[in-house]
Design a protein around this motif. Structure first.
Motif, PDB file in Angstrom:
ATOM      1  N   ALA A 106       1.113  -0.997   0.065  1.00  0.00           N
ATOM      2  CA  ALA A 106       0.050   0.492   0.052  1.00  0.00           C
ATOM      3  C   ALA A 106       1.066   1.258  -0.176  1.00  0.00           C
ATOM      4  O   ALA A 106       1.209   2.264  -0.795  1.00  0.00           O
ATOM      5  N   VAL A 107       2.134   1.338   0.932  1.00  0.00           N
ATOM      6  CA  VAL A 107       2.424   2.055   0.820  1.00  0.00           C
ATOM      7  C   VAL A 107       3.933   2.673  -0.384  1.00  0.00           C
ATOM      8  O   VAL A 107       3.633   4.417  -1.236  1.00  0.00           O
ATOM      9  N   GLU A 108       3.779   1.602  -1.188  1.00  0.00           N
ATOM     10  CA  GLU A 108       4.400   1.713  -2.366  1.00  0.00           C
ATOM     11  C   GLU A 108       3.372   1.857  -3.249  1.00  0.00           C
ATOM     12  O   GLU A 108       3.921   2.659  -4.402  1.00  0.00           O
ATOM     13  N   CYS A 109       2.478   1.892  -3.395  1.00  0.00           N
ATOM     14  CA  CYS A 109       1.240   2.375  -4.281  1.00  0.00           C
ATOM     15  C   CYS A 109       1.446   3.608  -4.040  1.00  0.00           C
ATOM     16  O   CYS A 109       1.178   4.174  -5.136  1.00  0.00           O
ATOM     17  N   ALA A 110       1.398   4.171  -2.895  1.00  0.00           N
ATOM     18  CA  ALA A 110       0.865   5.341  -2.681  1.00  0.00           C
ATOM     19  C   ALA A 110       1.891   6.474  -3.520  1.00  0.00           C
ATOM     20  O   ALA A 110       1.529   7.439  -3.427  1.00  0.00           O
ATOM     21  N   ALA A 111       3.088   6.175  -2.942  1.00  0.00           N
ATOM     22  CA  ALA A 111       3.982   6.711  -3.379  1.00  0.00           C
ATOM     23  C   ALA A 111       4.119   6.625  -5.122  1.00  0.00           C
ATOM     24  O   ALA A 111       4.320   7.348  -5.642  1.00  0.00           O
ATOM     25  N   PHE A 112       4.609   5.310  -5.278  1.00  0.00           N
ATOM     26  CA  PHE A 112       4.527   5.553  -6.941  1.00  0.00           C
ATOM     27  C   PHE A 112       3.527   6.105  -7.517  1.00  0.00           C
ATOM     28  O   PHE A 112       3.776   7.124  -8.822  1.00  0.00           O
ATOM     29  N   LEU A 113       1.885   6.057  -7.326  1.00  0.00           N
ATOM     30  CA  LEU A 113       0.813   6.805  -8.199  1.00  0.00           C
ATOM     31  C   LEU A 113       0.248   7.658  -7.227  1.00  0.00           C
ATOM     32  O   LEU A 113      -0.769   8.686  -8.040  1.00  0.00           O
ATOM     33  N   GLN A 114       1.523   9.019  -6.176  1.00  0.00           N
ATOM     34  CA  GLN A 114       1.376   9.615  -5.943  1.00  0.00           C
ATOM     35  C   GLN A 114      -0.602   9.684  -5.462  1.00  0.00           C
ATOM     36  O   GLN A 114      -1.189  10.427  -6.972  1.00  0.00           O
ATOM     37  N   ALA A 115      -1.173   8.625  -5.011  1.00  0.00           N
ATOM     38  CA  ALA A 115      -2.487   8.438  -4.323  1.00  0.00           C
ATOM     39  C   ALA A 115      -3.092   9.618  -3.343  1.00  0.00           C
ATOM     40  O   ALA A 115      -2.184   8.222  -1.915  1.00  0.00           O
ATOM     41  N   GLU A 116      -2.978  10.803  -2.883  1.00  0.00           N
ATOM     42  CA  GLU A 116      -3.423  11.437  -2.078  1.00  0.00           C
ATOM     43  C   GLU A 116      -4.081  10.734  -0.494  1.00  0.00           C
ATOM     44  O   GLU A 116      -3.397  10.354   0.366  1.00  0.00           O
ATOM     45  N   ALA A 117      -5.708   9.796  -1.277  1.00  0.00           N
ATOM     46  CA  ALA A 117      -6.363   9.602  -0.268  1.00  0.00           C
ATOM     47  C   ALA A 117      -5.183   7.799   0.061  1.00  0.00           C
ATOM     48  O   ALA A 117      -5.879   7.979   2.094  1.00  0.00           O
ATOM     49  N   LEU A 118      -4.568   7.721  -0.490  1.00  0.00           N
ATOM     50  CA  LEU A 118      -4.265   6.239   0.168  1.00  0.00           C
ATOM     51  C   LEU A 118      -3.480   7.291   1.236  1.00  0.00           C
ATOM     52  O   LEU A 118      -3.210   6.340   2.158  1.00  0.00           O
ATOM     53  N   THR A 119      -2.484   7.573   0.628  1.00  0.00           N
ATOM     54  CA  THR A 119      -1.794   8.472   1.743  1.00  0.00           C
ATOM     55  C   THR A 119      -2.203   8.458   3.558  1.00  0.00           C
ATOM     56  O   THR A 119      -1.672   8.218   4.537  1.00  0.00           O
ATOM     57  N   ARG A 120      -3.245   9.711   3.023  1.00  0.00           N
ATOM     58  CA  ARG A 120      -4.139   9.792   4.232  1.00  0.00           C
ATOM     59  C   ARG A 120      -4.833   8.883   5.511  1.00  0.00           C
ATOM     60  O   ARG A 120      -4.933   8.867   6.323  1.00  0.00           O
ATOM     61  N   HIS A 121      -5.574   7.445   4.111  1.00  0.00           N
ATOM     62  CA  HIS A 121      -5.573   6.554   5.082  1.00  0.00           C
ATOM     63  C   HIS A 121      -4.644   5.982   5.992  1.00  0.00           C
ATOM     64  O   HIS A 121      -5.083   5.272   6.942  1.00  0.00           O
ATOM     65  N   LEU A 122      -3.830   5.539   4.952  1.00  0.00           N
ATOM     66  CA  LEU A 122      -2.394   4.480   5.984  1.00  0.00           C
ATOM     67  C   LEU A 122      -1.790   5.729   7.411  1.00  0.00           C
ATOM     68  O   LEU A 122      -1.444   5.245   8.134  1.00  0.00           O
ATOM     69  N   CYS A 123      -2.577   7.324   6.897  1.00  0.00           N
ATOM     70  CA  CYS A 123      -1.734   8.319   7.986  1.00  0.00           C
ATOM     71  C   CYS A 123      -2.995   7.906   9.069  1.00  0.00           C
ATOM     72  O   CYS A 123      -2.573   7.594  10.415  1.00  0.00           O
TER      73      CYS A 123
END
Length: 483
Positions: A106-123
């Motif tokens: 999930a972290v790799e995907c958030a970084a590679f695809l620059q997915a802010e919603a996923l980053t916020r979810h992980l935070c």
């Protein structure tokens, strides 16, 4: 292909090199496309991807041939599982991640695809179980927001996690970064009405809890002379303490305006009051705004609500609360805002307010007899509602837990009850819950199962009157004792 993790891939057929993706492109819904990740074809909505991924937004607005195709191949070693997790989060689904490999993907995907919603979810999902894994993954993939969130959690939950962190093999760089941050300090203030500069006195103060040694309360700042904390709205936003409204004088005249305290600068600044003067109202800080809900003015309880944008220093009306309410408890969990309404004699209702769409939505109702009082706190994905018991139990503090994922209530054992009085304020930091009365300050550990177990007790707040509390990160030079 075998299923992977909680978001299995067994239902997605493998891609065929050198051949078309399964299915007929003419049968696709408008705006959809098939994305090849690893050896799987995954159906996705083009608009959803563009809205939540800077990678896809840039691709779709480019002149590249791939921008117009109904089939895309995402290369670069991205996992199909990470892509599925991103899609689920972007669709607003409740996604719980526990497997270390899922977290990494999930972290790799958030970084590679620059997915802010996923980053916020992980935070939002950082907890004691996954903090160290997310911290490490965020460093590897350069997801700074998650890196900082995990470091803050490790700092705040140091009592529970630091030994594990030292033995986990984390690079010294990560340990040092978390060590350099300031943990959230428990702050409290008593009930005061405006006064004059010459009569401000030593009692109009904000104190913070010194957790070293026996644990006592230390001076943080004096209240401004014109600041009222009596029936005022108090909230913390962007590590600043806001005090708005309140009353003054024997006639309890509503105070217009408020004050903001910046602990870094050790300075107060004025804040404009809401358009509707109010006292005994709910003030909630969330994502750059203060939300003032309900309250009273000239003896009338209101349902009106307003939002204060701290960037522009302006108030604007929002949709009224579901009904008139005063002194409603509130909390933020998983970036969602909740307000707790009590309908005497036995009904507790929780509503969610969503700034996007400006809407109030009923979440749940609990029927339990009680006498008075409400407090609500959030930990991980759960809300904790505290109240006084009915009849002869009015000095007992009862607590219920509402799980946001399952929608289920559970009553907690009364291990947090003490003979010093009921619990009317609670602030959660990491896996610790701080509560305070005048005779005693109690700290609990919130277990993974949601129970509150006594951690330690310290001195009570040294002033009389109702107490207002919050959490502030204090500069090292002011907090002392933490190394």
């Amino acid at each position: 292909m075998e299923a992977r993790g909680s978001l299995g891939l067994a239902g997605f057929p493998p891609a065929q090199d050198g051949g078309p993706a399964p299915g007929d492109g003419d049968d696709q819904p408008a705006g959809s496309l098939r994305v090849r990740v690893e050896d799987c074809w995954i159906a996705a909505d083009r608009a959803l991807l563009a809205r939540h991924s800077d990678y896809f937004a840039a691709l779709f607005h480019s002149e590249m041939a791939d921008s117009r195709r109904d089939e895309l191949h995402v290369r670069g070693g991205l996992s199909a599982r990470g892509f599925l997790i991103m899609l689920a989060v972007c669709r607003g689904e409740a996604v719980t991640l526990s497997d270390p490999e899922e977290l990494w993907d999930a972290v790799e995907c958030a970084a590679f695809l620059q997915a802010e919603a996923l980053t916020r979810h992980l935070c939002d999902a950082v907890d004691s179980a996954n903090c160290l894994a997310l911290y490490s993954a965020a460093r590897v993939f350069g997801v700074h927001e998650l890196y900082h969130a995990a470091a803050l959690f490790l700092c705040d939950a140091r009592e529970d996690l630091w030994e594990d962190a030292l033995g986990s093999g984390l690079p010294e760089e990560l340990l040092e970064y978390s060590r350099s941050l300031s943990p959230a300090s428990f702050v409290a203030l008593g009930t005061h009405t405006p006064t004059t500069e010459s009569l401000s006195g030593a009692f109009r103060v904000v104190l913070h809890l010194d957790e070293e040694g026996e644990g006592g309360w230390r001076h943080l700042t004096h209240l401004p002379a014109l600041c009222s904390t009596s029936l005022a709205g108090v909230a913390v936003l962007h590590n600043r303490l806001y005090i708005v409204g309140g009353v003054r004088g024997y006639g309890k005249e509503t105070v217009d305006g408020g004050h903001c305290y910046d602990p870094e600068a050790d300075a107060w600044s004025p804040v404009p009051g809401p358009a509707q003067p109010r006292c005994d109202f709910t003030l909630l800080g969330h994502e750059g705004r203060l939300y003032a809900v309900g309250g009273t003015h000239r003896g009338t309880t209101s349902a009106s609500a307003e939002a204060f944008d701290v960037a522009t220093a302006t108030w604007s009306p929002i949709r009224d609360a579901p009904r008139p309410v005063a002194s409603a408890a509130c909390a933020v969990a998983r970036r969602r805002m909740f307000v707790c309404f009590w309908r005497p004699p036995d009904t507790t209702e929780i509503y969610e307010y969503a700034a996007v769409g400006d809407a109030w939505t009923p979440l749940t109702a609990l029927r339990r007899a009680q006498s008075y009082g409400h407090c609500m706190a959030a930990h991980a994905g759960a809300l904790y509602v505290m109240r006084n018991g009915p009849g002869d139990d009015f000095l007992r503090c009862l607590m219920e837990r509402y799980d946001l994922a399952t929608g289920q209530w559970s009553s907690l054992p009364g291990v947090y009850v003490n003979s010093k009085g009921a619990l009317f304020t609670a602030r959660v930091r990491g896996d610790s819950a701080f509560t305070v009365k005048h005779l005693l300050t109690l700290v609990y550990r919130v277990t993974p199962e949601g129970r509150w177990t006594p951690r330690r007790q310290m001195r009570g707040y040294p002033e009389s009157g109702s107490l207002l509390t919050g959490l502030l990160r204090l500069p090292r030079r002011r907090r002392g004792g933490f190394t």
